[in-house]
Write a protein that holds these residues in place. Structure first.
Motif, short mmCIF file in Angstrom:
data_model
loop_
_atom_site.label_atom_id
_atom_site.label_comp_id
_atom_site.label_asym_id
_atom_site.label_seq_id
_atom_site.Cartn_x
_atom_site.Cartn_y
_atom_site.Cartn_z
N TYR A 103 47.64 21.90 40.09
CA TYR A 103 46.90 22.88 39.05
C TYR A 103 47.29 21.92 37.36
N ARG A 104 46.44 22.10 36.70
CA ARG A 104 46.16 20.84 35.92
C ARG A 104 46.86 21.94 34.71
N ASP A 105 47.78 20.89 33.91
CA ASP A 105 49.05 21.07 33.06
C ASP A 105 47.36 21.45 31.99
N PRO A 132 35.78 21.26 44.51
CA PRO A 132 34.20 21.35 44.01
C PRO A 132 34.42 20.20 42.55
N MET A 133 34.98 20.17 41.47
CA MET A 133 35.37 20.29 40.10
C MET A 133 36.05 18.41 40.50
N LEU A 134 35.44 17.35 39.82
CA LEU A 134 36.63 16.17 39.63
C LEU A 134 35.82 15.78 37.51
N ALA A 135 36.35 16.54 37.60
CA ALA A 135 36.59 16.61 35.64
C ALA A 135 37.80 14.69 34.98
N THR A 136 38.36 15.64 34.66
CA THR A 136 39.30 13.77 34.38
C THR A 136 39.68 12.87 35.45
N HIS A 191 38.47 20.56 26.11
CA HIS A 191 39.78 20.84 26.70
C HIS A 191 40.06 20.83 28.13
N GLY A 192 38.47 19.53 28.74
CA GLY A 192 38.91 18.78 29.62
C GLY A 192 38.06 19.35 30.20
N TYR A 193 36.47 20.13 30.39
CA TYR A 193 35.55 21.32 31.11
C TYR A 193 34.23 20.45 31.50
N ILE A 194 33.76 20.20 32.47
CA ILE A 194 32.94 19.83 32.76
C ILE A 194 31.57 20.30 31.68
N VAL A 195 30.83 18.57 31.05
CA VAL A 195 29.17 19.80 30.51
C VAL A 195 28.37 19.54 31.08
N LEU A 198 30.12 24.39 35.49
CA LEU A 198 29.87 25.71 35.97
C LEU A 198 31.35 26.76 35.27
N GLY A 199 32.11 25.74 34.85
CA GLY A 199 33.54 26.77 33.93
C GLY A 199 34.38 26.75 35.01
N ASP A 200 35.51 27.84 34.88
CA ASP A 200 36.65 27.18 36.04
C ASP A 200 36.40 27.48 37.12
N ALA A 201 35.97 26.67 37.58
CA ALA A 201 35.64 27.01 39.45
C ALA A 201 36.41 27.91 40.32
N GLY A 202 38.22 27.51 40.06
CA GLY A 202 39.27 28.66 40.58
C GLY A 202 39.03 29.94 40.37
N ASP A 203 38.59 29.99 38.80
CA ASP A 203 38.10 31.66 38.28
C ASP A 203 37.34 32.01 39.23
N1 URA Z 1 38.05 22.61 36.18
C1 URA Z 1 36.94 23.44 36.56
O1 URA Z 1 37.55 23.88 37.20
N2 URA Z 1 36.27 22.68 35.60
C2 URA Z 1 36.07 22.18 35.04
O2 URA Z 1 34.55 21.89 34.12
C3 URA Z 1 36.94 21.38 34.89
C4 URA Z 1 38.25 22.09 35.67
#
Ligand code: URA
Ligand code: PRP
Length: 209
Positions: A103-105, A132-136, A191-195, A198-203
Motif C-alpha cells: 500500500y502507498r503511505d 490498474p494505476m501507475l501513479a508515482t 496527493h499523488g492521484y492521477i489526473v 479514475l480516483g482510487d481504484a481499490g476503493d
Molecule cells: N492510486 C489510485 O488508486 N489512483 C490514483 O490515481 C493513484 C494511486
C-alpha cells in the motif's frame, strides 16, 4: 529502455471512459476492469512462442500450432490488481497467480510491503505484474524489484492508466520490463492521484469508500 505499448483500441477506450465516470458503481467498475484486462491480455500474449503439433480433424491430419515455452504467472499488486486477474485467466486458465501486497503511505507516497506469495517455480515463468494505476510508479517498481530478488527476470507490467511520472520511474528502474497500458494521462495532483484518472481504484473496485 523498455517498450511502452499504449493499447488504445476503441473497445478499450470506450470501457475505460465508463470506468472513469464517477457515477459508475462498483459492480460495473469490476466488470469493465475484467473486460479491459481480457482485451489487453490478447496483445500482451502476442509474443508467446508456439510450436507445431499434429491434430486429427474430422477431415484429415493437420499440422497446427500451440503455445510452447515458458508458462505464465500473473502477479496482481493488492488490492486493485486483483480486479485484472479473472479477465486474463479467462484466456490463459493455466497461468499461476502470485500476490504482492503493497500500500502507498498517504504521507510519503512510498510503497509499504505487507504480503508476498509467488508460485514456487516463479523464476521459470514469464511473469505479468498487474495494477490498474501507475501513479508515482513506486508500487510497481517495488513489486518488480521484489520479484527480481526471487530470481525472476522475464517480467511485463500491465496497467490501465499511467501518469508520465510513473511510466518514467519504471522505465528508469527496470529498463528490461515492457509496459502495457490503456491510457497515459496528464499528470499527478498534489496527493499523488492521477489526473484525470479514475480516483482510487481499490476503493471503487471493492466499494470501500
Ligand atoms: N492510486 C489510485 O488508486 N489512483 C490514483 O490515481 C493513484 C494511486
Ligand atoms: C494504488 C494502486 C497502486 C498504487 C499506485 O494502490 O492500486 O498499487 O496505488 O500508486 P504509485 O504508483 O504512486 O505507487 P493503494 O496504495 O491505494 O492500495 P490499495 O490498492 O490497497 O487501495
Amino acid at each position: 529502455m523498455s517498450n511502452l505499448y499504449v493499447m488504445d483500441h476503441p473497445l478499450i477506450q470506450h470501457k475505460l471512459s465508463l470506468m472513469r465516470d464517477k457515477e459508475t458503481g462498483s459492480k460495473e467498475f469490476r466488470e469493465l476492469l475484467e473486460e479491459i484486462s481480457m482485451l489487453m491480455a490478447y496483445e500482451v500474449t502476442r509474443t508467446l512462442p508456439t510450436k507445431e503439433v499434429e491434430v486429427e480433424t474430422p477431415i484429415c491430419r493437420a499440422k497446427t500450432r500451440v503455445i510452447s515455452g515458458r508458462k505464465l504467472g500473473l502477479i496482481p499488486i493488492l488490492r486493485a490488481g486483483l480486479g485484472m486477474v479473472d479477465g486474463i485467466m479467462t484466456l490463459v486458465p493455466a497461468a499461476k497467480v502470485g500476490h504482492i501486497g503493497l500500500y502507498r503511505d498517504p504521507q510519503t507516497l512510498e510503497p509499504v510491503e505487507y504480503y508476498c506469495k509467488l508460485p514456487v517455480d516463479a523464476e521459470e515463468r514469464e511473469l505479468i505484474v498487474l495494477d490498474p494505476m501507475l501513479a508515482t510508479g513506486g508500487s510497481a517498481s517495488a513489486a518488480i524489484s521484489f520479484i527480481k530478488k526471487r530470481g525472476c527476470n522475464n517480467i511485463k507490467l500491465v496497467c490501465l492508466i499511467g501518469a508520465p511520472e510513473g511510466i518514467k520511474r519504471v522505465q528508469k528502474d527496470h529498463p528490461d520490463v515492457d509496459i502495457y497500458i490503456a491510457a497515459v494521462d496528464e499528470k499527478l495532483n498534489d496527493h499523488g492521484y492521477i489526473v484525470p484518472g479514475l480516483g482510487d481504484a481499490g476503493d471503487r473496485l471493492f466499494g470501500t469508500k
